[in-house]
Scaffold this motif. Structure first.
Motif, PDB file in Angstrom:
ATOM      1  N   LYS A 169      30.685  43.425  38.218  1.00  0.00           N
ATOM      2  CA  LYS A 169      29.879  43.125  39.391  1.00  0.00           C
ATOM      3  C   LYS A 169      28.639  42.392  38.896  1.00  0.00           C
ATOM      4  O   LYS A 169      28.103  42.730  37.843  1.00  0.00           O
ATOM      5  CB  LYS A 169      29.488  44.418  40.115  1.00  0.00           C
ATOM      6  N   PHE A 170      28.182  41.401  39.650  1.00  0.00           N
ATOM      7  CA  PHE A 170      27.102  40.569  39.133  1.00  0.00           C
ATOM      8  C   PHE A 170      25.863  41.401  38.810  1.00  0.00           C
ATOM      9  O   PHE A 170      25.204  41.182  37.785  1.00  0.00           O
ATOM     10  CB  PHE A 170      26.752  39.464  40.130  1.00  0.00           C
ATOM     11  N   GLU A 171      25.547  42.388  39.649  1.00  0.00           N
ATOM     12  CA  GLU A 171      24.371  43.216  39.382  1.00  0.00           C
ATOM     13  C   GLU A 171      24.558  44.048  38.117  1.00  0.00           C
ATOM     14  O   GLU A 171      23.603  44.285  37.361  1.00  0.00           O
ATOM     15  CB  GLU A 171      24.033  44.117  40.576  1.00  0.00           C
ATOM     16  N   ASP A 172      25.805  44.488  37.851  1.00  0.00           N
ATOM     17  CA  ASP A 172      26.076  45.226  36.614  1.00  0.00           C
ATOM     18  C   ASP A 172      25.951  44.322  35.401  1.00  0.00           C
ATOM     19  O   ASP A 172      25.475  44.742  34.337  1.00  0.00           O
ATOM     20  CB  ASP A 172      27.475  45.849  36.659  1.00  0.00           C
ATOM     21  N   TYR A 173      26.385  43.071  35.568  1.00  0.00           N
ATOM     22  CA  TYR A 173      26.261  42.103  34.471  1.00  0.00           C
ATOM     23  C   TYR A 173      24.788  41.891  34.119  1.00  0.00           C
ATOM     24  O   TYR A 173      24.415  41.886  32.934  1.00  0.00           O
ATOM     25  CB  TYR A 173      26.904  40.775  34.895  1.00  0.00           C
ATOM     26  N   LEU A 174      23.934  41.726  35.133  1.00  0.00           N
ATOM     27  CA  LEU A 174      22.502  41.546  34.878  1.00  0.00           C
ATOM     28  C   LEU A 174      21.907  42.789  34.225  1.00  0.00           C
ATOM     29  O   LEU A 174      21.076  42.686  33.317  1.00  0.00           O
ATOM     30  CB  LEU A 174      21.762  41.240  36.184  1.00  0.00           C
ATOM     31  N   LYS A 193      36.400  36.604  44.535  1.00  0.00           N
ATOM     32  CA  LYS A 193      36.259  35.244  43.995  1.00  0.00           C
ATOM     33  C   LYS A 193      34.790  34.840  43.841  1.00  0.00           C
ATOM     34  O   LYS A 193      34.389  34.296  42.816  1.00  0.00           O
ATOM     35  CB  LYS A 193      36.973  34.228  44.903  1.00  0.00           C
ATOM     36  N   SER A 194      33.985  35.095  44.875  1.00  0.00           N
ATOM     37  CA  SER A 194      32.569  34.695  44.828  1.00  0.00           C
ATOM     38  C   SER A 194      31.819  35.437  43.730  1.00  0.00           C
ATOM     39  O   SER A 194      31.007  34.847  43.011  1.00  0.00           O
ATOM     40  CB  SER A 194      31.902  34.949  46.179  1.00  0.00           C
ATOM     41  N   ASN A 195      32.089  36.726  43.585  1.00  0.00           N
ATOM     42  CA  ASN A 195      31.441  37.489  42.517  1.00  0.00           C
ATOM     43  C   ASN A 195      31.820  36.926  41.146  1.00  0.00           C
ATOM     44  O   ASN A 195      30.976  36.820  40.250  1.00  0.00           O
ATOM     45  CB  ASN A 195      31.849  38.952  42.603  1.00  0.00           C
ATOM     46  N   LEU A 196      33.091  36.541  40.986  1.00  0.00           N
ATOM     47  CA  LEU A 196      33.540  35.970  39.718  1.00  0.00           C
ATOM     48  C   LEU A 196      32.804  34.673  39.407  1.00  0.00           C
ATOM     49  O   LEU A 196      32.382  34.438  38.269  1.00  0.00           O
ATOM     50  CB  LEU A 196      35.057  35.729  39.761  1.00  0.00           C
ATOM     51  N   VAL A 197      32.619  33.809  40.418  1.00  0.00           N
ATOM     52  CA  VAL A 197      31.885  32.553  40.199  1.00  0.00           C
ATOM     53  C   VAL A 197      30.433  32.854  39.810  1.00  0.00           C
ATOM     54  O   VAL A 197      29.862  32.191  38.933  1.00  0.00           O
ATOM     55  CB  VAL A 197      31.942  31.658  41.447  1.00  0.00           C
ATOM     56  N   LYS A 198      29.831  33.876  40.422  1.00  0.00           N
ATOM     57  CA  LYS A 198      28.452  34.250  40.066  1.00  0.00           C
ATOM     58  C   LYS A 198      28.370  34.718  38.614  1.00  0.00           C
ATOM     59  O   LYS A 198      27.453  34.340  37.880  1.00  0.00           O
ATOM     60  CB  LYS A 198      27.954  35.362  40.992  1.00  0.00           C
ATOM     61  N   VAL A 199      29.321  35.559  38.203  1.00  0.00           N
ATOM     62  CA  VAL A 199      29.320  36.046  36.821  1.00  0.00           C
ATOM     63  C   VAL A 199      29.531  34.887  35.853  1.00  0.00           C
ATOM     64  O   VAL A 199      28.860  34.801  34.811  1.00  0.00           O
ATOM     65  CB  VAL A 199      30.404  37.126  36.624  1.00  0.00           C
ATOM     66  N   LEU A 200      30.431  33.971  36.203  1.00  0.00           N
ATOM     67  CA  LEU A 200      30.674  32.808  35.356  1.00  0.00           C
ATOM     68  C   LEU A 200      29.411  31.953  35.258  1.00  0.00           C
ATOM     69  O   LEU A 200      29.044  31.490  34.168  1.00  0.00           O
ATOM     70  CB  LEU A 200      31.840  31.995  35.932  1.00  0.00           C
ATOM     71  N   ALA A 201      28.725  31.758  36.398  1.00  0.00           N
ATOM     72  CA  ALA A 201      27.474  30.986  36.390  1.00  0.00           C
ATOM     73  C   ALA A 201      26.403  31.694  35.562  1.00  0.00           C
ATOM     74  O   ALA A 201      25.651  31.052  34.813  1.00  0.00           O
ATOM     75  CB  ALA A 201      26.985  30.772  37.820  1.00  0.00           C
ATOM     76  N   GLY A 202      26.328  33.032  35.681  1.00  0.00           N
ATOM     77  CA  GLY A 202      25.369  33.785  34.879  1.00  0.00           C
ATOM     78  C   GLY A 202      25.636  33.645  33.390  1.00  0.00           C
ATOM     79  O   GLY A 202      24.709  33.502  32.583  1.00  0.00           O
ATOM     80  N   SER A 203      26.912  33.651  33.007  1.00  0.00           N
ATOM     81  CA  SER A 203      27.272  33.471  31.593  1.00  0.00           C
ATOM     82  C   SER A 203      26.933  32.072  31.112  1.00  0.00           C
ATOM     83  O   SER A 203      26.508  31.880  29.969  1.00  0.00           O
ATOM     84  CB  SER A 203      28.769  33.750  31.403  1.00  0.00           C
TER      85      SER A 203
END
Length: 503
Positions: A490-495, A178-188
């Motif tokens: 994964k947030f690091e993969d998204y970045l 859940k936390s990783n998903l919120v980070k990815v959503l915030a990054g987007s």
């Protein structure tokens, strides 16, 4: 088309239900999204949800004949003879699937209205299926499309303009992502620039990762009641910003105490919290009796004074102090992500602050004219452990989050509830969430609650949802034609993928 794309042939169709023979040597799994090639250039998109195996020996009489080839202990008496009967291509694996939608020869997408013909070819999903993929891509990317055990490098996301103001639910057990998903959503959201996002960070876990995003300097603001680092601004409030619902949200009160709080806010007006803290209990009792004709007991007033004192100290409420609420509102309507860190705040202060800021944002946007509202960005409020605010007992008309769920879309606001146990949320709340991110849920009761409340039919995805691994989810939203399986970045993969930032 590559040979590996070929999966089998259709052998039965009735309504939206289809069966197909899985080609020898091909793997098809629960949740695989496949394409049935129609005979007129159209394509039928199906999702497998169960399997069965059939053989020329499947009949009960034939099974009995084979059993005669075994000895009394069930062992093979003559292996060569048995292999003679079972040899050749006598056994087939049959996939059972539901039709999701179909595209005509001009690649226009439709809900299921007909079924494919007998023995049509079944293949895997590919980049050529542009009509389906365009609907699923969105402008806020969250992951890649998942098909069975495989992950296709086909981006999936949500359209913020459609999903944010119609509310979002993120549900999964601890460790599901859940936390990783919120980070990815915030990054987007940071990348997109067309939306704001207010995140109540209960565990102070988001900034460390979000700080690596190249856009944080201009598009991220962090607040903390007791900041220990330079990146966070000190959170301060004024007495006049604290309303009665901010106090009632953060503790359990009896009916007389509840009544007294609203009477005090009415009688003492704007700075009522300051006056409650300054005046003696006996003086407050007398003032309420003189103004309302109601005599409250001293313990009732003492309880209110105690809660107000805790809120004052936790949230830095000072006489003549400088409030940061106005700056927060401006940052959100400009399309920034605002993190409010709450790790060092007690549950009392956390509940009060979440309620106060959400109430201020709702009032701020509701007060705008239609013209002014079009000039500001839609804002998503992310609320963790949402059952504390929107449980069956907590849900009421005077609860600001209940008002957000029912009214916020008119004012360009949306609520994102994050929780481990959706069954604890009020049914009225769940029914208003038009986008669901369903991660791994261990409880059958939780899965059943979402099945009942989801706007899309996810009953046939029970096996798939039950077996979701960390970072895998099913996305069900109003404007998509079906619930889509997704592997969250994964947030690091998204970045790394979007900005070249290495982990």
């Amino acid at each position: 088309m590559r040979v590996s794309d070929y999966k089998g042939r259709l052998i039965y169709a009735k309504g939206t239900y289809v069966e197909f023979v899985v080609a020898p040597g091909q793997d098809v799994d629960f949740g695989d999204i496949l394409v049935v090639e129609g005979k007129s250039g159209d394509r039928f998109y199906i999702r497998s949800y169960d399997f069965k195996v059939k053989s020329r020996w499947s009949g009960i009489n034939n099974v009995g004949y084979l059993m005669n080839k075994l000895d009394g202990e069930g062992k093979v008496e003559n292996q060569e003879e048995l292999e003679f009967y079972l040899g050749g291509n006598h056994t087939v694996k049959i996939g059972m699937a539901e039709q999701l939608c179909y595209a005509d020869a001009e690649s226009r997408l439709f809900n299921p209205k007909t079924c494919p013909d007998f023995f049509c070819e079944v293949r895997g999903l590919s980049a050529a299926d542009t009509a389906l993929l365009a609907e699923m891509k969105g402008d806020l990317e969250i992951g890649f499309l998942k098909s069975g055990r495989g992950v296709l490098e086909l981006p999936v996301g949500i359209y913020g303009s459609k999903a944010i103001t119609e509310h979002i639910g993120i549900f999964g057990t601890t460790g599901s992502g859940k936390s990783n998903l919120v980070k990815v959503l915030a990054g987007s959201v940071i990348d997109n620039g067309n939306y704001g996002m207010l995140v109540f960070d209960v565990h102070n876990e988001y900034y460390r990762d979000l700080a690596r995003h190249p856009g944080v300097k201009d598009r991220l603001a962090v607040y903390n009641a007791n900041p220990q680092a330079e990146y966070a601004r000190r959170l301060t409030l004024s007495y006049g910003e604290v309303g009665p619902e901010d106090i009632t949200a953060c503790a359990t009160f009896t009916e007389p105490q509840f009544d007294a709080i609203y009477k005090l806010s009415s009688v003492l007006a704007e700075n009522w919290v300051r006056d409650v803290l300054q005046y003696d209990t006996a003086d407050i009792v007398d003032e309420l009796k003189a103004s309302t004709g109601q005599k409250f007991q001293s313990p009732t007033i003492s309880k209110i004074k105690s809660v107000c004192w805790n809120v004052k100290n936790e949230l830095n409420i000072e006489e003549g102090g400088q409030s940061v609420v106005g700056d927060m509102m401006a940052e959100l309507e400009q399309g920034k992500v605002v993190l409010v860190e709450l790790k060092n705040v007690s549950p009392v202060g956390e509940l009060a602050l979440s309620t106060l800021l959400s109430k201020k944002l709702l009032g701020h946007y509701a007060a705008k004219t239609e013209t002014d509202r079009r000039a500001v960005k839609p804002v998503l409020i992310v609320l963790e452990e949402a059952h504390r605010f929107l449980g069956r007992k907590e849900h009421s008309s005077n609860n600001v989050f209940a008002r957000l769920v029912s009214e916020a879309r008119k004012f360009n606001l949306g609520l994102c509830v994050v929780d481990q146990q959706p069954r604890l949320l009020a049914d009225k709340v769940l029914s208003q969430l038009n986008t669901l991110f369903i991660l791994g849920l261990a409880s059958k009761a939780d899965r059943g609650k979402l099945e009942a409340m989801c706007r899309k039919d996810i009953l046939q995805q029970r096996n798939e949802i039950k077996n979701l691994d960390c970072g895998e989810m099913v996305v069900a939203t109003n404007y998509m034609r079906f619930a889509a399986p997704v592997k969250v970045h994964k947030f690091e993969d998204y970045l790394g993928r979007c900005h070249g930032v290495m982990g």
